[in-house]
Design a protein around this motif. Structure first.
Motif, PDB file in Angstrom:
ATOM      1  N   VAL A  20       0.244  41.808 -15.413  1.00 47.55           N
ATOM      2  CA  VAL A  20       0.931  42.926 -16.043  1.00 47.55           C
ATOM      3  C   VAL A  20       0.652  42.890 -17.538  1.00 47.55           C
ATOM      4  O   VAL A  20       0.700  41.822 -18.154  1.00 47.55           O
ATOM      5  CB  VAL A  20       2.463  42.850 -15.825  1.00 47.55           C
ATOM      6  N   VAL A  21       0.374  44.055 -18.100  1.00 48.83           N
ATOM      7  CA  VAL A  21       0.283  44.232 -19.543  1.00 48.83           C
ATOM      8  C   VAL A  21       0.990  45.538 -19.854  1.00 48.83           C
ATOM      9  O   VAL A  21       0.700  46.572 -19.243  1.00 48.83           O
ATOM     10  CB  VAL A  21      -1.180  44.309 -20.033  1.00 48.83           C
ATOM     11  N   ALA A  22       1.927  45.490 -20.792  1.00 49.65           N
ATOM     12  CA  ALA A  22       2.621  46.693 -21.226  1.00 49.65           C
ATOM     13  C   ALA A  22       2.031  47.128 -22.564  1.00 49.65           C
ATOM     14  O   ALA A  22       1.511  46.302 -23.318  1.00 49.65           O
ATOM     15  CB  ALA A  22       4.117  46.419 -21.372  1.00 49.65           C
ATOM     16  N   VAL A  23       2.129  48.410 -22.845  1.00 51.54           N
ATOM     17  CA  VAL A  23       1.668  48.947 -24.119  1.00 51.54           C
ATOM     18  C   VAL A  23       2.800  49.771 -24.703  1.00 51.54           C
ATOM     19  O   VAL A  23       3.261  50.734 -24.078  1.00 51.54           O
ATOM     20  CB  VAL A  23       0.414  49.842 -23.937  1.00 51.54           C
ATOM     21  N   ASN A  24       3.253  49.378 -25.894  1.00 55.10           N
ATOM     22  CA  ASN A  24       4.274  50.163 -26.589  1.00 55.10           C
ATOM     23  C   ASN A  24       3.555  51.168 -27.478  1.00 55.10           C
ATOM     24  O   ASN A  24       2.754  50.797 -28.333  1.00 55.10           O
ATOM     25  CB  ASN A  24       5.179  49.274 -27.439  1.00 55.10           C
ATOM     26  N   ILE A  25       3.821  52.438 -27.282  1.00 56.70           N
ATOM     27  CA  ILE A  25       3.118  53.484 -28.033  1.00 56.70           C
ATOM     28  C   ILE A  25       3.936  54.023 -29.196  1.00 56.70           C
ATOM     29  O   ILE A  25       3.468  54.906 -29.903  1.00 56.70           O
ATOM     30  CB  ILE A  25       2.690  54.638 -27.102  1.00 56.70           C
ATOM     31  N   TYR A  26       5.123  53.502 -29.395  1.00 55.62           N
ATOM     32  CA  TYR A  26       5.992  53.992 -30.459  1.00 55.62           C
ATOM     33  C   TYR A  26       6.139  52.921 -31.533  1.00 55.62           C
ATOM     34  O   TYR A  26       6.934  51.991 -31.380  1.00 55.62           O
ATOM     35  CB  TYR A  26       7.365  54.373 -29.901  1.00 55.62           C
ATOM     36  N   PRO A  27       5.398  53.039 -32.651  1.00 52.29           N
ATOM     37  CA  PRO A  27       5.435  52.004 -33.683  1.00 52.29           C
ATOM     38  C   PRO A  27       6.832  51.708 -34.225  1.00 52.29           C
ATOM     39  O   PRO A  27       7.124  50.571 -34.578  1.00 52.29           O
ATOM     40  CB  PRO A  27       4.541  52.570 -34.793  1.00 52.29           C
ATOM     41  N   ASP A  28       7.703  52.714 -34.255  1.00 51.69           N
ATOM     42  CA  ASP A  28       9.050  52.483 -34.770  1.00 51.69           C
ATOM     43  C   ASP A  28       9.881  51.590 -33.842  1.00 51.69           C
ATOM     44  O   ASP A  28      10.953  51.118 -34.233  1.00 51.69           O
ATOM     45  CB  ASP A  28       9.775  53.809 -35.022  1.00 51.69           C
ATOM     46  N   GLN A  29       9.388  51.303 -32.646  1.00 47.96           N
ATOM     47  CA  GLN A  29      10.095  50.409 -31.727  1.00 47.96           C
ATOM     48  C   GLN A  29       9.529  48.992 -31.724  1.00 47.96           C
ATOM     49  O   GLN A  29      10.099  48.113 -31.099  1.00 47.96           O
ATOM     50  CB  GLN A  29      10.022  50.960 -30.296  1.00 47.96           C
ATOM     51  N   ASP A  30       8.415  48.771 -32.411  1.00 53.00           N
ATOM     52  CA  ASP A  30       7.751  47.468 -32.375  1.00 53.00           C
ATOM     53  C   ASP A  30       8.690  46.321 -32.741  1.00 53.00           C
ATOM     54  O   ASP A  30       8.677  45.273 -32.102  1.00 53.00           O
ATOM     55  CB  ASP A  30       6.525  47.434 -33.297  1.00 53.00           C
ATOM     56  N   GLU A  31       9.513  46.513 -33.755  1.00 53.78           N
ATOM     57  CA  GLU A  31      10.392  45.420 -34.174  1.00 53.78           C
ATOM     58  C   GLU A  31      11.529  45.163 -33.184  1.00 53.78           C
ATOM     59  O   GLU A  31      12.143  44.108 -33.203  1.00 53.78           O
ATOM     60  CB  GLU A  31      10.937  45.653 -35.577  1.00 53.78           C
ATOM     61  N   MET A  32      11.776  46.090 -32.287  1.00 52.61           N
ATOM     62  CA  MET A  32      12.811  45.913 -31.263  1.00 52.61           C
ATOM     63  C   MET A  32      12.297  45.130 -30.052  1.00 52.61           C
ATOM     64  O   MET A  32      13.087  44.655 -29.240  1.00 52.61           O
ATOM     65  CB  MET A  32      13.325  47.271 -30.781  1.00 52.61           C
TER      66      MET A  32
END
Length: 101
Positions: A20-32
């Motif tokens: 499994v690999v997830a990709v977060n596409i919302y930079p404003d959520q990276d720190e969360m």
């Protein structure tokens, strides 16, 4: 939310080749992400820094979450748009079929 189920499948089928690999596409959520990983017990990698415009274009992203099941060559076998109660069963069945079990 499908991520806890995907974590379960990651643990359950890892010895059979499931990754499994997830990709977060919302930079404003990276720190969360660290807090989410801890709260949900997520052990698989989560990539950041994806080009949202390219993801939208290449994968026809219309809403999130969007999950893909890929074969060992990286070819998309199945696409899962959004999450709804019961989708976790469809995801697991597709994983089992892909693994041949």
């Amino acid at each position: 939310m499908e991520l806890p189920y995907i974590q379960q499948y990651y643990e359950k089928y890892a010895d059979q080749g499931f990754r499994v690999v997830a990709v977060n596409i919302y930079p404003d959520q990276d720190e969360m992400l660290p807090a989410w990983r801890e709260r949900l017990g997520l052990e698989f990698p989560i990539l950041v820094g994806a080009d949202l415009d390219r993801i939208i274009e290449d994968y026809r992203l219309e809403s999130t979450p969007l999950n893909f099941l890929l074969d060992s060559e990286g070819k998309i076998i199945k696409r899962f748009d959004q999450y709804y109660p019961g989708a976790e069963k469809e995801i697991e069945e597709a994983v089992r079929q892909a693994l041949g079990i």
